[in-house]
Write a protein that holds these residues in place. Structure first.
Motif, PDB file in Angstrom:
ATOM      1  N   SER A 142       0.838  -1.197   0.000  1.00  0.00           N
ATOM      2  CA  SER A 142       0.000   0.000   0.000  1.00  0.00           C
ATOM      3  C   SER A 142       0.873   1.247   0.000  1.00  0.00           C
ATOM      4  CB  SER A 142      -0.898   0.017   1.235  1.00  0.00           C
ATOM      5  OG  SER A 142      -0.125   0.206   2.416  1.00  0.00           O
ATOM      6  N   ILE A 143       0.260   2.380  -0.257  1.00  0.00           N
ATOM      7  CA  ILE A 143       0.990   3.652  -0.234  1.00  0.00           C
ATOM      8  C   ILE A 143       1.563   3.912   1.157  1.00  0.00           C
ATOM      9  CG2 ILE A 143       0.630   6.154  -0.280  1.00  0.00           C
ATOM     10  CD1 ILE A 143      -1.114   5.737  -2.752  1.00  0.00           C
ATOM     11  N   GLN A 144       0.781   3.658   2.194  1.00  0.00           N
ATOM     12  CA  GLN A 144       1.271   3.896   3.548  1.00  0.00           C
ATOM     13  C   GLN A 144       2.472   3.011   3.867  1.00  0.00           C
ATOM     14  OE1 GLN A 144      -0.113   6.406   5.747  1.00  0.00           O
ATOM     15  NE2 GLN A 144       1.929   6.007   6.567  1.00  0.00           N
ATOM     16  N   ASP A 145       2.437   1.753   3.437  1.00  0.00           N
ATOM     17  CA  ASP A 145       3.577   0.863   3.658  1.00  0.00           C
ATOM     18  C   ASP A 145       4.791   1.334   2.869  1.00  0.00           C
ATOM     19  OD1 ASP A 145       2.356  -0.808   5.453  1.00  0.00           O
ATOM     20  OD2 ASP A 145       1.704  -2.267   3.949  1.00  0.00           O
ATOM     21  N   ALA A 146       4.569   1.896   1.691  1.00  0.00           N
ATOM     22  CA  ALA A 146       5.676   2.406   0.896  1.00  0.00           C
ATOM     23  C   ALA A 146       6.375   3.557   1.617  1.00  0.00           C
ATOM     24  CB  ALA A 146       5.175   2.869  -0.467  1.00  0.00           C
TER      25      ALA A 146
END
Length: 456
Positions: A142-146
């Motif tokens: 996900s974007i947050q994990d990135a």
């Protein structure tokens, strides 16, 4: 004065975020007492506490990011290394970032000598480490994990930058949670022209950052300045020289959280001659220790004069007719310290065949080197290169670096980095078995060999 070797090793350590990933240690950290007042940044996102003034400044910015569906940004990065008040290295790089909720994004980092880009189109996640080198990640993130756990090195400290430029992100995770303090510094115009608000934060690990955002109804980031020196000092990856500091500055050249974003930005098409690697480690191993591109390979080794750690004069010409193993190192370089005993052990085996090891300490003063050798109980032939002139002469841009010079004075091998005791011992033994009997390595196929070998 040259400190390129220092910056190269420190930059390598900085490629990965040393700060614990939020969601592991830092999400449990208590919000400090001096930060008060509640603010929520979106459905299901982290609730944090901010003072009234800070809330009025940061909440609109954070909400515009967390509620956005797409984003585009171009950010210039300036990394400054300072030693005893003198800027010894300054590098400018550029980020181009685009994203689309929930899991489409691309981050393109253009550095002076490196181009790195990640592509995630929601179905595949690709890392291109060079125009002709890439590998596929096992799964989409996900974007947050990135932002908090990007598995690819993207500059010194990308998390704060990504949290301010990727749509749907929760900036409070990176910029508020686990903070030691947050303060509104002033409302002076940015660069004397743009109405702005200046905020300063100190993380629990001692790292400080300053953020300037426009003072308007729909604010946007202007600049972020991060002092990473405390993070480096706390890290066990490198020893930071006294008086050294490292700062990263992000200037937001373009920034938007609306409009259209072309889906083609997130898709990767490899070049016809591109090589696919299994992993990041696989790629790094493929380029580690490469010798064929070194400009001095097959050339006559530069002559040099120096002072030894014992205070005696040293002339490289005194070793004419012997195989020389030049080991460039520094006391703060952990891989250097690990490699030296192995190099000494192997060269000692060939001492009666005309092989000698010379450890070139680069960038440090004699007293510091002497103290280190006593502590480590190392008996080495050490010459001092406090201003990096010998390193420059041998085109040493990173340490540890080992240069093997044949009996005829020709540079036969150049190795950068430390691959472990066993691999180093095997490789060096094999090479010295050849060189000790007058054989050739790198110069055997070098077109300059004939010309170079006539220089005595």
């Amino acid at each position: 004065m040259s400190y390129r070797f220092t910056i190269a090793v420190l930059s390598l350590a900085l490629c990965w975020s040393i700060r614990p990933a939020v969601g592991q240690e830092e999400t449990s950290a208590a919000v400090p007492d001096q930060v008060q007042g509640d603010v929520a940044t979106g459905d299901g996102l982290t609730e944090v506490s901010l003072s009234g003034d800070l809330k009025s400044v940061l909440q609109p910015l954070f909400e515009s990011i967390s509620k956005a569906d797409v984003s585009r940004a171009t950010v210039e990065m300036l990394a400054d290394s300072v030693l005893n008040g003198e800027t010894v290295n300054s590098e400018t790089s550029t980020f181009q970032i685009a994203s689309r909720v929930p899991n489409q994004f691309t981050v393109y980092l253009k550095q002076p000598e490196q181009r790195t880009r990640v592509y995630c189109d929601g179905e595949s996640f690709i890392a291109a480490m060079a125009p002709d080198a890439y590998f596929r990640m096992p799964e989409v993130i996900s974007i947050q994990d990135a932002i908090t756990n990007l598995p690819i090195p993207m500059g010194p400290y990308p998390e704060p930058l990504l949290s301010l430029t990727m749509a749907g992100a929760d900036p409070t995770i990176s910029l508020v949670a686990g903070m030691k303090s947050l303060d509104l510094i002033d409302r002076n115009p940015f660069r004397g022209k743009v109405p702005a608000v200046h905020v300063r934060g100190e993380q629990s690990d001692g790292v400080t950052w300053e953020l300037w955002v426009t003072d308007e109804e729909s604010p946007r980031p202007l600049r972020m300045l991060i002092d990473m020196t405390p993070m480096l000092i706390a890290s066990d990856q490198v020893h930071v020289p006294d008086g050294f500091s490292y700062q990263v500055r992000y200037d937001f050249l373009t920034w938007r959280m609306s409009g259209d974003v072309d889906a083609a930005l997130f898709a990767f098409t490899p070049a016809d001659d591109a090589t696919q690697y299994e992993s990041l480690d696989d790629y790094f191993q493929s380029i580690a220790g490469a010798t064929k591109e070194h400009p001095l390979l097959g050339q006559t080794a530069p002559r040099f004069l120096a002072i030894t750690s014992e205070g005696k004069n040293f002339n490289s010409q005194s070793l004419k007719g012997r195989v020389i193993v030049l080991d460039f190192w520094a006391t703060w370089c952990t891989p250097c310290v690990a490699a030296m005993p192995v190099i000494k052990k192997v060269t000692d085996r060939f001492a009666d065949q005309g092989v000698v090891m010379v450890a070139v300490n680069t960038g440090q003063e004699r007293e510091e080197v002497i103290e280190f050798l006593k502590e480590q109980k190392l008996k080495l032939n050490v010459v001092l290169d406090p201003e990096g002139k010998i390193a420059d002469g041998f085109v040493v841009d990173a340490i540890p670096q080992t240069i093997l010079i044949g009996k005829d004075g020709i540079i036969e091998a150049v190795h950068v980095g430390f691959d472990g005791d066993a691999d180093l011992e095997t490789r060096l033994t094999d090479e010295l078995e050849v060189l000790s009997i007058g054989g050739k390595l790198g110069s055997a196929t070098n077109p300059n060999e004939a010309d170079s070998s006539n220089e005595k």
